[in-house]
Design an enzyme around this catalytic site. Structure first.
Site, PDB file in Angstrom:
ATOM      1  N   ASN A   1      -8.758  -1.075 -10.522  1.00  0.00           N
ATOM      2  CA  ASN A   1      -9.947  -1.353  -9.713  1.00  0.00           C
ATOM      3  C   ASN A   1     -10.717  -0.106  -9.290  1.00  0.00           C
ATOM      4  OD1 ASN A   1      -7.761  -0.748  -8.053  1.00  0.00           O
ATOM      5  ND2 ASN A   1      -8.430  -2.072  -6.396  1.00  0.00           N
TER       6      ASN A   1
ATOM      7  N   GLU B   1       1.306   2.315  -2.321  1.00  0.00           N
ATOM      8  CA  GLU B   1       0.136   1.704  -1.674  1.00  0.00           C
ATOM      9  C   GLU B   1      -0.008   0.331  -2.295  1.00  0.00           C
ATOM     10  OE1 GLU B   1      -3.420   0.246  -1.331  1.00  0.00           O
ATOM     11  OE2 GLU B   1      -4.112   2.046  -2.376  1.00  0.00           O
TER      12      GLU B   1
ATOM     13  N   CYS C   1      -7.972  -3.399  -2.318  1.00  0.00           N
ATOM     14  CA  CYS C   1      -6.818  -3.740  -1.483  1.00  0.00           C
ATOM     15  C   CYS C   1      -7.176  -3.807  -0.011  1.00  0.00           C
ATOM     16  CB  CYS C   1      -5.693  -2.741  -1.708  1.00  0.00           C
ATOM     17  SG  CYS C   1      -6.189  -1.031  -1.439  1.00  0.00           S
TER      18      CYS C   1
ATOM     19  N   GLU D   1      -1.985   8.554   1.780  1.00  0.00           N
ATOM     20  CA  GLU D   1      -2.843   9.370   0.928  1.00  0.00           C
ATOM     21  C   GLU D   1      -3.988   9.881   1.786  1.00  0.00           C
ATOM     22  OE1 GLU D   1      -2.140   7.107  -3.350  1.00  0.00           O
ATOM     23  OE2 GLU D   1      -3.899   6.579  -2.149  1.00  0.00           O
TER      24      GLU D   1
END
Length: 489
Positions: A159, A257, A291, A467
């Site tokens: 994505n 993640e 997400c 991150e």
């Protein structure tokens, strides 16, 4: 030459894997298609398990060099990579739009967002330091060091074909690690272009590696090899759990993640126009395929009716179309299976009492690709599949609730905890609700939460690690403590 025609020049992209400073082919290939029109873009080489083993061996050798490279030299090379990416941003955006589908302007924004992680990490490379610590032993001194964890396997989704790579690769490289990247089979062309630019930037052979192929062949090698000391992964919670189990055999570090089920909360004192604009931006970015996309829009009863009117008007204006069409606001979903899944979620919601106010149907026949209409649902209940799982499509589903207590309970009633959004003008509510929400990130009156300088990550089953910022670099280091005796008599 227009943007889509540039792809006819095959020098724009690579189709081989890159490791050990060279390009490599495998025994077979797989097709990469454009989801907007289902045309084939390229046949990409699949290097298989043997290629994965060779890439990891190359990364192991590269690590021996890179870990001893001066942080200032690491910074220089990272900044050169950053500059090359920005100089080639148009071509990278063209690749992203072609293989993933998002509008070209949005794809170019992704390139800028992703490259910012390289710039930030490059600056952090010279700031990775330990500290002197107090010790209880007379005549001794103690201190700590941050050292690179080693070879890192990075497994990235489709994505954000550019940003999901740079968010992992840049901090790992800044810390002194070597990396082996496996991009999603839907979007390998952007990853290979980043590898070409990394090659031009001057990373030593084996430091930056990209391999393409079947996850069933490459995954066990990337996770199971004793030379790999850490796995960075972005994707579904289901796959993340599998990776975590496999990594446990080697007691390897993981940074995961994973999935999200983001609540977007609108309180009755909120600026409703701003909240509706926030939903339109956060929900429909990348066609809802993120997400952190709002999954459950929970509106306090007093604001529900006017908010729904504002949101309906905004969604009705969103246009789906080919990402190379300047009039398109959102592109296609990644493939036809995604369209079928989203459509089934909508149908189940309607069967359970939800009402379609806008959209609610596939647009494949009309637009000729994997498109779904921008959709607004009202009602339904929190036990339905659309409220319990990631929608990953352009569907906004709105629910009503009475007060802070109920809203927080509803928002937290999920195994996920990545991002949440809260719209209110009451500062007391800001503190109470942001602290009460079990999410790693909370955007208050803000529809976007990620940046290169801030921590990105979730709680519960949405992942492990962060991150971005200094935290993103520290993920790729081991903390070592040193005690020195005989300092004085």
């Amino acid at each position: 030459m227009n943007l889509s025609d540039r792809l006819k020049d095959k020098t724009l992209f690579k189709t081989q894997s890159y490791f050990g400073g060279e390009w490599h082919s495998g025994a077979k290939t797989f097709a990469v298609d454009n989801p907007a029109n289902r045309s084939k873009l390229a046949d990409v080489s699949d290097v298989g398990a043997d290629g994965a083993k060779a890439a990891i061996a190359a990364a192991s050798e590269g690590f021996k060099i890179w870990r001893k490279t001066s942080p200032f030299e690491r910074t220089r090379i990272l900044i050169k990579w950053y500059n090359l990416i920005n100089e080639n941003a148009d071509d990278l955006a063209t690749l992203i739009t072609s293989e993933m589908g998002k509008p070209w302007a949005e794809a170019k924004g992704e390139v800028a967002y992703g490259s910012a992680f390289i710039e930030w990490s490059a600056q952090e490379a010279v700031r990775i330091h330990g500290e002197t610590v107090t010790v209880p032993f007379p005549g001794t001194r103690g201190w700590t060091l941050h050292q690179p964890v080693g070879v890192v396997s990075c497994i990235t989704p489709w994505n954000f074909p550019s940003a999901m790579i740079t968010r992992k690769a840049a901090p790992a490289l800044a810390a002194g690690c070597s990396i082996v990247i496996k991009p999603a089979p839907e979007t390998p062309l952007t990853a290979l272009a980043l590898a070409e630019l990394a090659h031009r930037a001057g990373f030593p052979a084996g430091v930056f590696n990209v391999i393409c192929g079947n996850a069933e062949d490459l995954g066990p090698v990337m996770i199971g090899s004793p030379e790999v000391r850490m796995i960075g992964f972005t994707g579904s919670t289901e796959v993340g759990k599998l990776i975590m189990r496999q990594a446990a055999d080697g007691v390897k570090r993981v940074a995961l993640e994973l999935g999200g089920n983001a609540p977007f909360i609108v309180m009755d004192d909120a600026d409703l126009e701003s909240a509706a604009a926030g939903v339109a931006q956060a929900k429909f970015r990348s066609g809802g395929q993120t997400c952190v996309s709002p999954n459950r829009i929970i509106v306090q009863n007093g604001a529900a009716d006017p908010f729904l009117e504002l949101l309906e008007a905004k969604i009705a204006k969103i246009k789906a179309g080919d990402g190379f069409d300047s009039g398109s606001d959102i592109g296609p979903l990644i493939h036809d299976e995604a369209v079928a899944r989203v459509d089934q979620l909508v149908k189940d919601a309607v069967a359970g009492g939800a009402r379609v106010r806008v959209g609610g149907q596939p647009l494949a026949d009309e637009l000729g690709g994997s498109f779904y209409a921008p959709t607004l649902l009202e009602g339904g209940n929190f036990d339905q599949a659309i409220a319990r799982s990631e929608i990953f499509g352009p569907v906004a589903s709105v629910y009503r609730a009475k007060d802070e207590k109920e809203i927080i309970e509803l928002a937290n009633d999920t195994p996920y905890g990545l991002a949440a959004y809260l719209y209110t003008r009451d500062i007391g509510r800001v503190h109470r609700m942001s602290e009460g929400l079990d999410y790693g990130m909370v955007g208050v009156n803000a529809p976007m939460v990620g940046s290169a300088s801030t921590p990105f990550g979730g709680m519960k089953e949405s992942g492990i690690g962060r991150e971005g910022g200094k935290w993103g670099v520290e993920e790729f280091t081991e903390l070592k403590y040193v005690l020195l005796a005989g300092v004085n008599s």
